[in-house]
Design an enzyme around this catalytic site. Sequence first.
Site, short mmCIF file in Angstrom:
data_model
loop_
_atom_site.label_atom_id
_atom_site.label_comp_id
_atom_site.label_asym_id
_atom_site.label_seq_id
_atom_site.Cartn_x
_atom_site.Cartn_y
_atom_site.Cartn_z
N CYS A 136 5.82 -28.21 -57.48
CA CYS A 136 6.22 -26.80 -57.49
C CYS A 136 7.59 -26.62 -58.14
O CYS A 136 7.79 -25.71 -58.94
CB CYS A 136 6.24 -26.25 -56.06
SG CYS A 136 6.64 -24.49 -55.96
N CYS B 16 2.68 -25.69 -47.66
CA CYS B 16 2.61 -24.24 -47.49
C CYS B 16 1.22 -23.66 -47.73
O CYS B 16 0.87 -22.64 -47.16
CB CYS B 16 3.63 -23.55 -48.39
SG CYS B 16 3.26 -23.60 -50.16
#
Length: 356
Positions: free
Chosen positions: A101, A193
Amino acid sequence: MRVLVAMSGGVDSSVAAARMVDAGHDVVGVHLALSSAPGTLRTGSRGCCSKEDASDARRVADILGIPFYVWDFADRFKDDVIDDFVESYARGETPNPCVRCNERIKFSALAARALALGFDAVATGHYARLSDGRLRRAVDADKDQSYVLGVLTAEQLRHALFPIGDTPKPQIRAEAAERGLAVAEKPDSHDICFIPTGDTKAFLGARIGVRPGAVVDGSGTVLAEHDGVHGFTIGQRKGLGIAGPGADGRPRYVTAIDAETGTVRVGPAEDLEVWELTGERPVFTSGVEPGGPIECQVQVRAHGGITDTVAELRDGKLELSLRAPLRGVAPGQTMVLYRPDPDGDEVIASATITRR
């Protein structure tokens, strides 16, 4: 300086934004919407990209008196992080989605848009430090996130700011409270997440499907059957589907995974030890490749897994000879090299582990 602050709605990025305002910069806050279905991702006790997180970030921006926007990166996040995560596990690897990410979303796609809009830098709430272009560990060793930033290039770091890296987490919470920010006691995020249930095996199974294989011991004897190598990682001890310890009474761990044959090999703890590592796609933080062997330290997971090593670039890959063995190292993990320094260990390179 025009600074875009990535605001998750948590305490760290909120204080980072406040400090950028205090420093006199022209600050704009942005919240990244990373899911087309808010609530299916999470940070802390709530959903990452949820309406609550976006609202928390907006309230902080209002208190700070800065413009605030929500940018949709859901498609890019799915392609570059979630799909990459699933595909890596299907290959028998163990990736770190936070590394990916940072590499492809926050400091690539987000930074590119920010620079195109005339911003000079992107600030985040990561616990790390930058000094003279050098990426260093945070003051708070327990919260240090330099590992997941180790994949950033010199050009990416040139436009990055980490305003809270010189402050321990308890002081960040205290500062948020003093500033009247409601997120001061908001829980930290610890899980992946985009897996809200925390059940990684089920998440992967729903996307990869059933790919039967066998769990075998060192002699090749079949101990159990399984539904797919995505349910295993190197060093795993529980959930192997086997009838307890080996004949010698010692626990057994996953020591190797062959995705092509669907074979998961188990063995005693000492079979997990590695003295050499190879990493592909190396990134050198300075932008300059080394001219010879490097005496340094290597870290192979976000917290722990650190040892002294000698690293050398050979045929485009990083070859490491470890001074002490590491256990539970898996292909797909990121290895980050550090140069020890009393002022804060400096990140000098990273690579993706291909051989152990």
